[in-house]
Design a protein around this motif. Structure first.
Motif, PDB file in Angstrom:
ATOM      1  N   GLY A 165       0.817  -1.210   0.000  1.00  0.00           N
ATOM      2  CA  GLY A 165       0.000   0.000   0.000  1.00  0.00           C
ATOM      3  C   GLY A 165       0.851   1.260   0.000  1.00  0.00           C
ATOM      4  N   GLU A 166       0.248   2.350  -0.428  1.00  0.00           N
ATOM      5  CA  GLU A 166       0.902   3.666  -0.450  1.00  0.00           C
ATOM      6  C   GLU A 166       2.214   3.646  -1.237  1.00  0.00           C
ATOM      7  N   GLY A 167       2.263   2.829  -2.301  1.00  0.00           N
ATOM      8  CA  GLY A 167       3.442   2.775  -3.165  1.00  0.00           C
ATOM      9  C   GLY A 167       4.574   1.907  -2.673  1.00  0.00           C
ATOM     10  N   LYS A 168       4.432   1.321  -1.497  1.00  0.00           N
ATOM     11  CA  LYS A 168       5.489   0.459  -0.952  1.00  0.00           C
ATOM     12  C   LYS A 168       5.218  -0.988  -1.325  1.00  0.00           C
ATOM     13  N   ARG A 169       6.313  -1.714  -1.547  1.00  0.00           N
ATOM     14  CA  ARG A 169       6.238  -3.141  -1.854  1.00  0.00           C
ATOM     15  C   ARG A 169       7.292  -3.889  -1.061  1.00  0.00           C
ATOM     16  N   TRP A 170       7.030  -5.156  -0.802  1.00  0.00           N
ATOM     17  CA  TRP A 170       8.008  -6.059  -0.190  1.00  0.00           C
ATOM     18  C   TRP A 170       8.538  -6.913  -1.330  1.00  0.00           C
ATOM     19  N   VAL A 171       9.717  -6.513  -1.854  1.00  0.00           N
ATOM     20  CA  VAL A 171      10.289  -7.154  -3.031  1.00  0.00           C
ATOM     21  C   VAL A 171      11.612  -7.812  -2.632  1.00  0.00           C
ATOM     22  N   VAL A 172      11.679  -9.123  -2.847  1.00  0.00           N
ATOM     23  CA  VAL A 172      12.893  -9.873  -2.522  1.00  0.00           C
ATOM     24  C   VAL A 172      13.339 -10.642  -3.756  1.00  0.00           C
ATOM     25  N   VAL A 173      14.626 -10.523  -4.073  1.00  0.00           N
ATOM     26  CA  VAL A 173      15.248 -11.314  -5.125  1.00  0.00           C
ATOM     27  C   VAL A 173      16.378 -12.118  -4.490  1.00  0.00           C
ATOM     28  N   ALA A 174      16.650 -13.289  -5.075  1.00  0.00           N
ATOM     29  CA  ALA A 174      17.688 -14.148  -4.507  1.00  0.00           C
ATOM     30  C   ALA A 174      18.379 -14.910  -5.629  1.00  0.00           C
ATOM     31  N   PRO A 175      19.672 -15.183  -5.467  1.00  0.00           N
ATOM     32  CA  PRO A 175      20.400 -15.941  -6.487  1.00  0.00           C
ATOM     33  C   PRO A 175      19.926 -17.383  -6.530  1.00  0.00           C
ATOM     34  N   PRO A 176      20.175 -18.057  -7.670  1.00  0.00           N
ATOM     35  CA  PRO A 176      19.807 -19.471  -7.753  1.00  0.00           C
ATOM     36  C   PRO A 176      20.671 -20.289  -6.797  1.00  0.00           C
ATOM     37  N   GLY A 177      20.155 -21.416  -6.414  1.00  0.00           N
ATOM     38  CA  GLY A 177      20.909 -22.285  -5.518  1.00  0.00           C
ATOM     39  C   GLY A 177      20.173 -22.465  -4.211  1.00  0.00           C
ATOM     40  N   PRO A 178      20.855 -23.051  -3.231  1.00  0.00           N
ATOM     41  CA  PRO A 178      20.221 -23.307  -1.933  1.00  0.00           C
ATOM     42  C   PRO A 178      19.705 -22.010  -1.304  1.00  0.00           C
ATOM     43  N   ALA A 179      18.641 -22.134  -0.534  1.00  0.00           N
ATOM     44  CA  ALA A 179      18.074 -20.953   0.139  1.00  0.00           C
ATOM     45  C   ALA A 179      19.147 -20.281   0.983  1.00  0.00           C
ATOM     46  N   GLY A 180      19.171 -18.979   0.894  1.00  0.00           N
ATOM     47  CA  GLY A 180      20.141 -18.197   1.651  1.00  0.00           C
ATOM     48  C   GLY A 180      19.661 -16.769   1.763  1.00  0.00           C
ATOM     49  N   CYS A 181      20.567 -15.878   1.889  1.00  0.00           N
ATOM     50  CA  CYS A 181      20.254 -14.466   2.043  1.00  0.00           C
ATOM     51  C   CYS A 181      19.747 -13.892   0.721  1.00  0.00           C
ATOM     52  N   GLY A 182      18.662 -13.130   0.786  1.00  0.00           N
ATOM     53  CA  GLY A 182      18.126 -12.457  -0.389  1.00  0.00           C
ATOM     54  C   GLY A 182      18.278 -10.961  -0.269  1.00  0.00           C
ATOM     55  N   LEU A 183      18.074 -10.271  -1.380  1.00  0.00           N
ATOM     56  CA  LEU A 183      18.088  -8.805  -1.382  1.00  0.00           C
ATOM     57  C   LEU A 183      16.667  -8.298  -1.252  1.00  0.00           C
ATOM     58  N   LEU A 184      16.423  -7.493  -0.233  1.00  0.00           N
ATOM     59  CA  LEU A 184      15.149  -6.808  -0.079  1.00  0.00           C
ATOM     60  C   LEU A 184      15.300  -5.472  -0.791  1.00  0.00           C
ATOM     61  N   LEU A 185      14.629  -5.330  -1.929  1.00  0.00           N
ATOM     62  CA  LEU A 185      14.741  -4.116  -2.724  1.00  0.00           C
ATOM     63  C   LEU A 185      13.829  -3.042  -2.137  1.00  0.00           C
ATOM     64  N   ALA A 186      14.395  -1.909  -1.797  1.00  0.00           N
ATOM     65  CA  ALA A 186      13.647  -0.812  -1.186  1.00  0.00           C
ATOM     66  C   ALA A 186      13.736   0.410  -2.086  1.00  0.00           C
ATOM     67  N   GLU A 187      12.607   0.822  -2.630  1.00  0.00           N
ATOM     68  CA  GLU A 187      12.590   1.990  -3.501  1.00  0.00           C
ATOM     69  C   GLU A 187      12.846   3.246  -2.670  1.00  0.00           C
ATOM     70  N   ALA A 188      13.861   3.989  -3.056  1.00  0.00           N
ATOM     71  CA  ALA A 188      14.237   5.207  -2.338  1.00  0.00           C
ATOM     72  C   ALA A 188      13.145   6.257  -2.486  1.00  0.00           C
ATOM     73  N   THR A 189      12.778   6.887  -1.379  1.00  0.00           N
ATOM     74  CA  THR A 189      11.735   7.913  -1.424  1.00  0.00           C
ATOM     75  C   THR A 189      12.179   9.245  -0.836  1.00  0.00           C
ATOM     76  N   THR A 190      13.001   9.222   0.202  1.00  0.00           N
ATOM     77  CA  THR A 190      13.455  10.477   0.798  1.00  0.00           C
ATOM     78  C   THR A 190      14.691  10.979   0.049  1.00  0.00           C
ATOM     79  N   GLU A 191      15.008  12.239   0.220  1.00  0.00           N
ATOM     80  CA  GLU A 191      16.203  12.803  -0.425  1.00  0.00           C
ATOM     81  C   GLU A 191      17.459  12.052  -0.002  1.00  0.00           C
ATOM     82  N   GLU A 192      17.574  11.724   1.274  1.00  0.00           N
ATOM     83  CA  GLU A 192      18.749  11.000   1.756  1.00  0.00           C
ATOM     84  C   GLU A 192      18.840   9.616   1.118  1.00  0.00           C
ATOM     85  N   GLU A 193      17.713   8.911   1.037  1.00  0.00           N
ATOM     86  CA  GLU A 193      17.713   7.593   0.404  1.00  0.00           C
ATOM     87  C   GLU A 193      18.075   7.698  -1.070  1.00  0.00           C
ATOM     88  N   ILE A 194      17.512   8.670  -1.759  1.00  0.00           N
ATOM     89  CA  ILE A 194      17.801   8.855  -3.187  1.00  0.00           C
ATOM     90  C   ILE A 194      19.287   9.103  -3.400  1.00  0.00           C
TER      91      ILE A 194
END
Length: 132
Positions: free
Chosen positions: A39-68
């Motif tokens: 909601g409100e333009g936010k998403r829970w987006v996770v990508v992960a490399p192929p292979g055994p389950a491990g750490c994934g990247l949680l992609l966070a869309e930058a919204t504030t000036e500092e994040e950008i």
């Protein structure tokens, strides 16, 4: 007494969810493991490399000036993400053919075969096949 713990996700600031998903899935060959509308333009987006389950990247869309300003600079110009492979010489030419920008020629170090590359935002990564 120790608990059973593991590192599940690392947050990566991105300019746009969809361009980041396209890069990580089409160029790096990661899987999209989650894409939930919060909601409100936010998403829970996770990508992960192929292979055994491990750490994934949680992609966070930058919204504030500092994040950008921090997109592509979370490692302050250093390699800070490490993509392990079980066959460097299989994956290196495939990633090159997909347009991945390597910043150096491959080299052998005491810890393995490695080459530094940049993602679409300029974050530096190691493609690394550990030795032993």
């Amino acid at each position: 007494m120790f608990m059973n713990q593991r590192l599940a996700h690392v947050t990566l600031l991105v300019r746009d969810y969809d361009e980041a998903i396209a890069f990580y899935t089409n160029v790096l060959g990661f899987s999209l493991t989650s894409d939930l509308d919060l909601g409100e333009g936010k998403r829970w987006v996770v990508v992960a490399p192929p292979g055994p389950a491990g750490c994934g990247l949680l992609l966070a869309e930058a919204t504030t000036e500092e994040e950008i300003r921090s997109v592509g600079r979370q490692g302050a110009g250093r390699v800070w993400l490490f993509l392990h492979t079980d066959d460097f010489w299989r994956d290196y030419p495939v990633l090159q053919a997909r347009g991945l920008r390597f910043l150096e020629t491959p080299r052998r170090e005491a810890y393995g075969h490695v080459a530094v590359f940049e993602d679409l935002y300029g974050n530096k990564w190691d493609l690394l096949e550990p030795l032993g």
